[in-house]
Design a protein around this motif. Structure first.
Motif, PDB file in Angstrom:
ATOM      1  N   ALA A  75     -16.162   4.250  50.142  1.00  0.00           N
ATOM      2  CA  ALA A  75     -16.376   3.278  51.267  1.00  0.00           C
ATOM      3  C   ALA A  75     -15.561   2.295  51.564  1.00  0.00           C
ATOM      4  CB  ALA A  75     -17.875   3.118  51.315  1.00  0.00           C
ATOM      5  N   HIS A  76     -15.094   1.790  50.319  1.00  0.00           N
ATOM      6  CA  HIS A  76     -14.385   0.536  50.719  1.00  0.00           C
ATOM      7  C   HIS A  76     -12.704   0.568  50.228  1.00  0.00           C
ATOM      8  CE1 HIS A  76     -17.851  -1.550  51.038  1.00  0.00           C
ATOM      9  NE2 HIS A  76     -18.517  -1.163  50.495  1.00  0.00           N
ATOM     10  N   ARG A  77     -12.405   1.904  50.401  1.00  0.00           N
ATOM     11  CA  ARG A  77     -10.982   2.029  49.740  1.00  0.00           C
ATOM     12  C   ARG A  77     -10.015   1.411  50.687  1.00  0.00           C
ATOM     13  NH1 ARG A  77     -12.142   7.894  50.906  1.00  0.00           N
ATOM     14  NH2 ARG A  77     -11.334   8.134  53.187  1.00  0.00           N
ATOM     15  N   LYS A  78     -10.136   1.130  51.952  1.00  0.00           N
ATOM     16  CA  LYS A  78      -9.307   0.497  52.776  1.00  0.00           C
ATOM     17  C   LYS A  78      -9.775  -0.875  53.266  1.00  0.00           C
ATOM     18  CE  LYS A  78      -7.726   4.758  54.915  1.00  0.00           C
ATOM     19  NZ  LYS A  78      -7.547   5.485  56.037  1.00  0.00           N
ATOM     20  N   LEU A  79     -10.670  -1.484  52.153  1.00  0.00           N
ATOM     21  CA  LEU A  79     -11.058  -2.944  52.478  1.00  0.00           C
ATOM     22  C   LEU A  79     -10.453  -3.792  51.466  1.00  0.00           C
ATOM     23  CD1 LEU A  79     -13.214  -4.562  53.928  1.00  0.00           C
ATOM     24  CD2 LEU A  79     -14.560  -4.182  52.321  1.00  0.00           C
ATOM     25  N   LEU A  80      -9.390  -4.717  51.783  1.00  0.00           N
ATOM     26  CA  LEU A  80      -8.876  -5.601  51.195  1.00  0.00           C
ATOM     27  C   LEU A  80      -9.774  -6.984  50.636  1.00  0.00           C
ATOM     28  CD1 LEU A  80      -6.393  -6.514  49.239  1.00  0.00           C
ATOM     29  CD2 LEU A  80      -5.228  -7.246  51.339  1.00  0.00           C
ATOM     30  N   THR A  81     -10.240  -7.319  49.855  1.00  0.00           N
ATOM     31  CA  THR A  81     -11.007  -8.299  49.653  1.00  0.00           C
ATOM     32  C   THR A  81     -10.218  -9.569  48.989  1.00  0.00           C
ATOM     33  OG1 THR A  81     -11.808  -7.583  47.260  1.00  0.00           O
ATOM     34  CG2 THR A  81     -13.114  -6.906  49.019  1.00  0.00           C
ATOM     35  N   LEU A  82     -10.643 -10.704  49.080  1.00  0.00           N
ATOM     36  CA  LEU A  82      -9.906 -11.730  48.276  1.00  0.00           C
ATOM     37  C   LEU A  82      -9.718 -11.676  46.819  1.00  0.00           C
ATOM     38  CD1 LEU A  82      -8.561 -14.604  48.534  1.00  0.00           C
ATOM     39  CD2 LEU A  82     -10.721 -15.645  48.323  1.00  0.00           C
ATOM     40  N   LEU A 103      -1.540 -16.720  49.203  1.00  0.00           N
ATOM     41  CA  LEU A 103      -2.835 -16.695  48.396  1.00  0.00           C
ATOM     42  C   LEU A 103      -3.505 -17.934  48.336  1.00  0.00           C
ATOM     43  CD1 LEU A 103      -5.105 -15.029  47.090  1.00  0.00           C
ATOM     44  CD2 LEU A 103      -3.777 -15.177  45.023  1.00  0.00           C
ATOM     45  N   ALA A 104      -2.757 -19.055  48.051  1.00  0.00           N
ATOM     46  CA  ALA A 104      -3.286 -20.279  47.884  1.00  0.00           C
ATOM     47  C   ALA A 104      -3.762 -21.035  49.076  1.00  0.00           C
ATOM     48  CB  ALA A 104      -2.188 -21.233  47.199  1.00  0.00           C
ATOM     49  N   GLU A 105      -3.235 -20.472  50.050  1.00  0.00           N
ATOM     50  CA  GLU A 105      -3.363 -21.073  51.648  1.00  0.00           C
ATOM     51  C   GLU A 105      -4.851 -20.315  52.127  1.00  0.00           C
ATOM     52  OE1 GLU A 105      -1.526 -20.932  55.945  1.00  0.00           O
ATOM     53  OE2 GLU A 105      -0.241 -21.050  54.572  1.00  0.00           O
ATOM     54  N   ILE A 106      -4.854 -19.051  51.687  1.00  0.00           N
ATOM     55  CA  ILE A 106      -6.206 -18.361  52.154  1.00  0.00           C
ATOM     56  C   ILE A 106      -7.340 -18.936  51.200  1.00  0.00           C
ATOM     57  CG2 ILE A 106      -7.230 -16.173  51.795  1.00  0.00           C
ATOM     58  CD1 ILE A 106      -4.812 -14.797  52.171  1.00  0.00           C
ATOM     59  N   ARG A 139      -7.596 -21.871  50.490  1.00  0.00           N
ATOM     60  CA  ARG A 139      -7.834 -23.105  50.687  1.00  0.00           C
ATOM     61  C   ARG A 139      -8.811 -23.107  52.186  1.00  0.00           C
ATOM     62  NH1 ARG A 139      -3.135 -24.926  52.523  1.00  0.00           N
ATOM     63  NH2 ARG A 139      -3.316 -25.116  54.609  1.00  0.00           N
ATOM     64  N   HIS A 140      -8.410 -22.036  53.037  1.00  0.00           N
ATOM     65  CA  HIS A 140      -9.188 -22.029  54.132  1.00  0.00           C
ATOM     66  C   HIS A 140     -10.557 -21.403  53.987  1.00  0.00           C
ATOM     67  CE1 HIS A 140      -5.923 -22.554  57.166  1.00  0.00           C
ATOM     68  NE2 HIS A 140      -5.073 -21.572  56.424  1.00  0.00           N
ATOM     69  N   MET A 141     -10.789 -20.489  52.987  1.00  0.00           N
ATOM     70  CA  MET A 141     -11.849 -19.990  52.302  1.00  0.00           C
ATOM     71  C   MET A 141     -12.819 -21.220  52.043  1.00  0.00           C
ATOM     72  SD  MET A 141     -12.571 -16.928  52.375  1.00  0.00           S
ATOM     73  CE  MET A 141     -13.755 -16.486  51.328  1.00  0.00           C
ATOM     74  N   GLU A 142     -12.325 -22.264  51.311  1.00  0.00           N
ATOM     75  CA  GLU A 142     -13.045 -23.537  50.765  1.00  0.00           C
ATOM     76  C   GLU A 142     -13.406 -24.405  52.277  1.00  0.00           C
ATOM     77  OE1 GLU A 142     -14.599 -24.166  47.849  1.00  0.00           O
ATOM     78  OE2 GLU A 142     -13.523 -22.092  47.323  1.00  0.00           O
ATOM     79  N   SER A 143     -12.565 -24.210  52.913  1.00  0.00           N
ATOM     80  CA  SER A 143     -12.964 -25.344  54.273  1.00  0.00           C
ATOM     81  C   SER A 143     -14.121 -24.358  54.938  1.00  0.00           C
ATOM     82  CB  SER A 143     -11.764 -25.013  55.225  1.00  0.00           C
ATOM     83  OG  SER A 143     -11.900 -25.754  56.352  1.00  0.00           O
ATOM     84  N   CYS A 144     -13.961 -22.846  55.153  1.00  0.00           N
ATOM     85  CA  CYS A 144     -14.986 -22.393  55.515  1.00  0.00           C
ATOM     86  C   CYS A 144     -16.592 -22.347  55.068  1.00  0.00           C
ATOM     87  CB  CYS A 144     -14.834 -20.718  55.958  1.00  0.00           C
ATOM     88  SG  CYS A 144     -13.503 -20.497  57.121  1.00  0.00           S
ATOM     89  N   LYS A 145     -16.113 -22.369  53.837  1.00  0.00           N
ATOM     90  CA  LYS A 145     -17.653 -22.643  52.965  1.00  0.00           C
ATOM     91  C   LYS A 145     -18.263 -24.009  53.169  1.00  0.00           C
ATOM     92  CE  LYS A 145     -16.685 -19.746  49.175  1.00  0.00           C
ATOM     93  NZ  LYS A 145     -16.270 -19.744  47.440  1.00  0.00           N
TER      94      LYS A 145
END
Length: 102
Positions: A14-21, A83-86, A88-94
């Motif tokens: 089900a998740h073979r095409k889902l790229l997670t962090l 990846l570092a930028e992503i 950083r954005h994830m932390e901002s969203c959290k």
């Protein structure tokens, strides 16, 4: 009526095409030295599960596709920076959503 629980292999399909962090972190770390256990550890997998998770991730279709790409040193630096930028954005969203503990 009986409800069937989704098994491990069904979830993988089900998740073979889902790229997670987490998968992206693993790919970047795995490209460094091709050691699945160490890549899993560096990407945040607990030590108890690192070997098993690393071996599982190596078989993931997205990881397999990424391994086929030839990444030079310059592209590797770009990957790490992105990846570092992503992250950083994830932390901002959290922070905005009040999810710092997750």
């Amino acid at each position: 009526m009986r409800i069937r629980q989704v098994g491990f292999s069904s979830r993988l399909k089900a998740h073979r095409k889902l790229l997670t962090l987490e998968t992206l972190k693993f790919i970047v770390e795995y490209l460094k030295d091709s050691n699945a256990r160490m890549a899993a550890l560096r990407s945040g997998v607990p030590e108890n599960y690192a070997s098993k998770q690393g071996q599982w991730l190596k078989k993931h279709p997205i990881v397999l596709a990424a391994m086929e790409a030839e990444v030079d040193e310059r592209e590797m630096l770009k990957l790490e920076k992105s990846l570092a930028e992503i992250e950083r954005h994830m932390e901002s969203c959290k922070e905005i959503l009040g999810l710092q503990d997750f």
